[in-house]
Design a protein around this motif. Structure first.
Motif, PDB file in Angstrom:
ATOM      1  N   UNK B   9      28.126  32.018  52.909  1.00 36.66           N
ATOM      2  CA  UNK B   9      27.793  32.776  51.499  1.00 36.66           C
ATOM      3  C   UNK B   9      28.749  32.946  50.448  1.00 36.66           C
ATOM      4  N   UNK B  10      29.520  31.338  51.645  1.00 42.29           N
ATOM      5  CA  UNK B  10      30.887  30.904  50.493  1.00 42.29           C
ATOM      6  C   UNK B  10      30.752  29.766  50.241  1.00 42.29           C
ATOM      7  N   UNK B  11      29.829  28.882  50.929  1.00 44.88           N
ATOM      8  CA  UNK B  11      29.762  27.297  50.151  1.00 44.88           C
ATOM      9  C   UNK B  11      28.795  27.329  49.045  1.00 44.88           C
ATOM     10  N   UNK B  12      27.544  28.591  49.553  1.00 45.37           N
ATOM     11  CA  UNK B  12      26.823  28.780  48.607  1.00 45.37           C
ATOM     12  C   UNK B  12      25.996  30.176  48.521  1.00 45.37           C
ATOM     13  N   UNK B  13      26.936  30.633  47.766  1.00 48.03           N
ATOM     14  CA  UNK B  13      26.742  32.069  47.336  1.00 48.03           C
ATOM     15  C   UNK B  13      25.393  32.148  45.896  1.00 48.03           C
ATOM     16  N   UNK B  14      25.054  33.137  46.563  1.00 45.34           N
ATOM     17  CA  UNK B  14      23.881  34.142  45.249  1.00 45.34           C
ATOM     18  C   UNK B  14      24.610  34.028  44.003  1.00 45.34           C
ATOM     19  N   UNK B  15      26.020  34.792  44.443  1.00 53.38           N
ATOM     20  CA  UNK B  15      26.695  35.582  43.627  1.00 53.38           C
ATOM     21  C   UNK B  15      28.140  36.036  44.169  1.00 53.38           C
ATOM     22  N   UNK B  16      28.724  36.001  42.451  1.00 50.07           N
ATOM     23  CA  UNK B  16      30.097  35.699  43.114  1.00 50.07           C
ATOM     24  C   UNK B  16      30.727  36.968  41.947  1.00 50.07           C
ATOM     25  N   UNK B  17      31.654  37.258  42.869  1.00 50.96           N
ATOM     26  CA  UNK B  17      33.022  38.524  42.180  1.00 50.96           C
ATOM     27  C   UNK B  17      34.361  37.490  41.946  1.00 50.96           C
ATOM     28  N   UNK B  18      34.475  37.821  41.374  1.00 50.96           N
ATOM     29  CA  UNK B  18      35.886  37.629  40.825  1.00 50.96           C
ATOM     30  C   UNK B  18      36.812  38.598  40.218  1.00 50.96           C
ATOM     31  N   UNK B  19      37.734  38.473  41.594  1.00 50.74           N
ATOM     32  CA  UNK B  19      39.223  40.347  41.981  1.00 50.74           C
ATOM     33  C   UNK B  19      39.957  39.596  40.653  1.00 50.74           C
ATOM     34  N   UNK B  20      40.366  39.694  39.395  1.00 52.23           N
ATOM     35  CA  UNK B  20      41.103  39.441  38.700  1.00 52.23           C
ATOM     36  C   UNK B  20      40.921  38.375  37.742  1.00 52.23           C
ATOM     37  N   UNK B  21      39.828  38.748  37.408  1.00 57.09           N
ATOM     38  CA  UNK B  21      39.392  37.563  36.455  1.00 57.09           C
ATOM     39  C   UNK B  21      39.835  38.083  34.788  1.00 57.09           C
ATOM     40  N   UNK B  22      40.776  37.442  34.670  1.00 57.83           N
ATOM     41  CA  UNK B  22      41.365  37.428  32.934  1.00 57.83           C
ATOM     42  C   UNK B  22      40.557  36.340  32.248  1.00 57.83           C
ATOM     43  N   UNK B  23      41.106  36.693  30.458  1.00 60.00           N
ATOM     44  CA  UNK B  23      40.419  35.548  30.002  1.00 60.00           C
ATOM     45  C   UNK B  23      42.267  35.697  29.210  1.00 60.00           C
ATOM     46  N   UNK B  24      43.214  35.734  29.854  1.00 58.47           N
ATOM     47  CA  UNK B  24      44.500  34.762  28.996  1.00 58.47           C
ATOM     48  C   UNK B  24      44.332  33.735  29.203  1.00 58.47           C
ATOM     49  N   UNK B  25      44.996  32.361  28.470  1.00 58.03           N
ATOM     50  CA  UNK B  25      44.678  31.457  28.202  1.00 58.03           C
ATOM     51  C   UNK B  25      45.598  31.038  29.297  1.00 58.03           C
ATOM     52  N   UNK B  26      45.358  30.032  30.965  1.00 60.05           N
ATOM     53  CA  UNK B  26      46.954  29.884  31.816  1.00 60.05           C
ATOM     54  C   UNK B  26      46.717  31.170  33.011  1.00 60.05           C
ATOM     55  N   UNK B  28      45.237  32.320  36.360  1.00 55.09           N
ATOM     56  CA  UNK B  28      44.978  31.772  37.297  1.00 55.09           C
ATOM     57  C   UNK B  28      43.054  32.687  37.375  1.00 55.09           C
ATOM     58  N   UNK B  29      43.121  33.820  37.020  1.00 56.26           N
ATOM     59  CA  UNK B  29      41.713  34.182  37.220  1.00 56.26           C
ATOM     60  C   UNK B  29      40.821  33.939  35.872  1.00 56.26           C
ATOM     61  N   UNK B  30      42.117  33.360  34.887  1.00 51.62           N
ATOM     62  CA  UNK B  30      41.143  32.654  33.682  1.00 51.62           C
ATOM     63  C   UNK B  30      40.910  31.573  34.149  1.00 51.62           C
ATOM     64  N   UNK B  31      40.849  30.899  34.973  1.00 53.44           N
ATOM     65  CA  UNK B  31      40.936  29.145  35.310  1.00 53.44           C
ATOM     66  C   UNK B  31      39.583  29.483  36.446  1.00 53.44           C
ATOM     67  N   UNK B  52      39.714  45.557  31.092  1.00 56.73           N
ATOM     68  CA  UNK B  52      38.671  45.125  30.731  1.00 56.73           C
ATOM     69  C   UNK B  52      37.072  45.229  30.554  1.00 56.73           C
ATOM     70  N   UNK B  53      36.205  45.477  29.765  1.00 52.90           N
ATOM     71  CA  UNK B  53      34.275  45.309  29.813  1.00 52.90           C
ATOM     72  C   UNK B  53      33.967  43.916  29.188  1.00 52.90           C
ATOM     73  N   UNK B  54      34.587  43.537  29.428  1.00 50.54           N
ATOM     74  CA  UNK B  54      33.740  41.942  29.215  1.00 50.54           C
ATOM     75  C   UNK B  54      34.947  41.034  29.749  1.00 50.54           C
ATOM     76  N   UNK B  55      34.568  39.379  29.910  1.00 55.97           N
ATOM     77  CA  UNK B  55      35.446  38.563  30.228  1.00 55.97           C
ATOM     78  C   UNK B  55      34.942  37.349  30.324  1.00 55.97           C
ATOM     79  N   UNK B  56      35.750  36.827  29.459  1.00 59.23           N
ATOM     80  CA  UNK B  56      34.815  35.216  28.718  1.00 59.23           C
ATOM     81  C   UNK B  56      32.951  35.994  28.225  1.00 59.23           C
TER      82      UNK B  56
END
Lengths: 470, 470
Positions: B9-26, B28-31, B52-56
């Motif tokens: 599930x870590x190397x071949x996930x079907x779905x990935x959640x990014x907790x701390x996702x961001x759209x602020x340039x620079x 970590x959660x954005x990158x 935020x309702x949408x990220x990138x």
């Protein structure tokens, strides 16, 4: 011969005759004319060919004696059996230096050895230095004079620099030239000297010792012709410029292979090793190590001692560098209380994070920008307990910017040797290139950087002990 | 934990959640979101962000628990103090694997260590494998899943290949990825595992032993958490796939630096060395050596013995390779009378010049075209006294053509390991690249090639002795 040759007519000729010049594609005599025409900054090229009035658009002559001009350098690429006659003509013409590219001499057996002896006599009687036979000749990065006949799509030529390279072996010499060009390592002069008609290893050392373009002399040898004289000269030259030697034929089977290859009677490796040490010759064990050392020695000042400081934005690479310091017999610098106080105050002021370490390695952490490097480098270089600095840049970190080049370059004022470790891809390589343009040597691994620093420190010790003796 | 984790599930996930996702340039959660969006072959990305309702451009959720889908992998990049809460939510959601990128745990002191312990308990109670915290996470070249947050202009990702790399150190791991990409060395899977919440070195070994994409496992370590268990697993895995380890903290000062860096209590290097040998672990002493070995081990078959033949068009490089054979404790093959006869007859027929040498090194001389290589390689590989072959190509010679690649590749039928030495610039590099595409490993120096061949031969011996035991 015990007098030392003036090789200027060979490296800086005003006019070059190519004896055996040709325009048949693929011929050695063609490639030499093409390289002179396309690369060399001079323009007095005299092709010598008994059957053609013009070679590649340049007026040709039947004999070197027919040329209505003085000839500084004659490059000879005719069949072995004709070479003695041709060298005789060069002597009669008053040619000042000769390179014999042709093979088929002592390396092929007794008959060839006789031909070679004949040439040697002519050359010595007329006082002409003759490089070769059975060699690639020379490359001078200043005027782009190259007598190397490999095709241009195969053979790179290094940019201008301060490292000279001498190689008995032609093939290995060609590979080194090409590799240096690819790796953007600058070179002053190159010689592939083959069978050594009457210019020997020690003659090149004497000449390069006085050559203002050369700061470091590197050599690939399987053996030397005049062991005692070579070491005497090397010892003297080493007090002026470092000599780094890659000597093969070290193992018993390797020595046998060397004797088949160049007729070198290798002698025991221990004997060479001891003699090299006495003469201050720095020994390398691979092509990479040879130029790792040369880069360091050509760019950085001598060290006053063996205490090394490390500044890094990556903990792991810092540990590797620390291991390498001990493996190479160097010391990790112990900072003065003054330096530790500076770091503590900088942490209090928020210049550094409280999680940084200034225990040497100085770990300024993964998010360190160039400004943080600057402060850390200055603190350790100001420390009287520090003789040399290894800077590690993990350039994949988004905090690293290209102006780290200026920060590091500005540390030269401290007069202590600095080397940079910067592994990675295109961004890392761009920074590395800029650093080297500023005479800061860079390496891909902590091990290589520390190994090269150790060579510089050993050489510095030889130099300072030598000065004390005199 | 003594059970072994399923890391699919870590190397071949079907779905990935990014907790701390961001759209602020620079950030970590954005990158991380950008890299998943731009590189990963999957498309079920669920940014988690409470504000935020949408990220990138991708729909975001306030909590992982709000996602109307199963989550295989959660990548966590929120401040350390929130991480326990977030991992608890992952457990409640039934997430199958977690990577914690965030730092600020045991590496920073007691308070962080408490947070880490809290997470470990949640993870173990709910049976979730958690990589990190304080790490870069993973890269899988098959599906281009990368949780590495360095910006794309800094961070290269290697092409598909069969070498896996494990690194406790994030910064060094990033540098290695970038360096492998630059040097076109293929990789299967990468893990930077940081503080080891509940997935340890031996767990990765177990997983990679069964991973069909991985042929060789490489590691950078400063120490391991469970020495005994690690060695037991390594010993078992080594009988299936080679494990090559670069371990730093070898020197006393290096060990001190390692304990400051990752808290590793290094233990004496002799103990490690002996244990590694027993477990069949191949030890490397620099990044370059690690991948020199890995390249050889991933591309070439095991050797039946330690007798090496050398075929070269350059005498000097042949001598260097011969030295390296002896330095590395290997033997120069003594050809059978049958083989010598073949060479003699080929000389008589004019296939080889009379000046060639078949005394091993087989020197086929500077003007050797690919056809001459082919005959020489076949003769020595047919010889029962030859276990391995080093081919040296001085590619600056005009006689070398690119079809030498096919000639060498066709020698695989003999089932003996082959390595090629090819120093130089763009033409040499082009041939090298093609050879490696055909699974023939190439090196810039004779020393590196023979050193890597020696590692293969040592490993072959371990394998055959192990098979005899069982």
């Amino acid at each position: 011969m015990s007098k030392s040759w003036n090789l200027d007519p060979i490296f800086y000729p005003k006019s070059v005759a190519v004896i055996g010049a040709s325009d048949v594609p693929g011929k050695v005599g063609t490639a030499i004319v093409v390289n002179l025409r396309d690369l060399w900054s001079g323009d007095k090229i005299y092709p010598i060919n008994p059957r053609k009035p013009k070679i590649l658009g340049i007026k040709a002559y039947k004999s070197v004696k027919d040329v209505p001009d003085e000839i500084d350098l004659a490059v000879i690429a005719v069949p072995a059996r004709i070479v003695p006659h041709v060298v005789k003509e060069c002597a009669e013409k008053g040619v000042k230096g000769v390179i014999i590219i042709s093979a088929g001499f002592s390396e092929t057996g007794e008959e060839g050895a006789k031909l070679e002896e004949e040439i040697r006599k002519i050359a010595n009687d007329s006082g002409i230095p003759v490089i070769g036979p059975n060699c690639l000749g020379v490359y001078n990065s200043e005027n782009k004079l190259a007598t190397i006949f490999n095709p241009p799509d195969r053979q790179g030529f290094p940019k201008r620099g301060s490292i000279a390279f001498l190689s008995q072996s032609g093939a290995f010499g060609a590979a080194v030239l090409d590799w240096l060009a690819e790796n953007r390592i600058g070179m002053s002069k190159f010689v592939s000297y083959g069978n050594k008609c009457n210019v020997y290893e020690e003659d090149f050392l004497e000449y390069l010792a006085e050559d203002s373009a050369t700061r470091v002399i590197t050599m690939y040898i399987e053996g030397v012709s005049h062991g005692k004289r070579f070491l005497e000269v090397a010892k003297r030259v080493s007090m002026k410029k470092p000599i780094v030697v890659l000597k093969s034929g070290r193992s018993s089977r390797g020595a046998r292979a060397a004797s088949l290859h160049t007729g070198s009677l290798a002698g025991s490796d221990e004997v060479y090793d001891g003699a090299f040490k006495q003469a201050g010759i720095i020994r390398a064990y691979s092509m990479e190590q040879l130029f790792n050392y040369a880069k360091m020695l050509s760019m950085q000042p001598l060290a006053r001692g063996d205490r090394v400081a490390i500044v890094t934005n990556g903990g792991g690479a810092g540990v590797m560098a620390t291991d390498a310091v001990e493996v190479n017999g160097l010391k990790m610098a112990e900072f003065t209380d003054e330096t530790k106080k500076k770091f503590r105050e900088a942490i209090e002021k928020g210049v550094f994070s409280e999680h940084m370490s200034y225990a040497n390695p100085v770990d300024i952490l993964g998010d360190a920008p160039p400004e943080r490097y600057e402060v850390a480098m200055r603190y350790v270089l100001e420390d009287e307990n520090v003789d040399a600095l290894i800077v590690i840049i993990i350039a994949q970190s988004p905090a690293i910017r290209e102006d780290i080049v200026e920060k590091i370059s500005s540390m030269k004022v401290f007069g202590k040797p600095i080397a940079v470790v910067i592994p990675g891809g295109s961004f890392a390589k761009r920074i590395a290139r800029k650093l080297e343009e500023n005479e800061i040597p860079t390496y891909e691994t902590p091990e290589d950087a520390v190994d090269a620093m150790a060579a510089l420190i050993r050489y510095s010790k030889f130099r300072s002990e030598g000065s004390n003796r005199t």
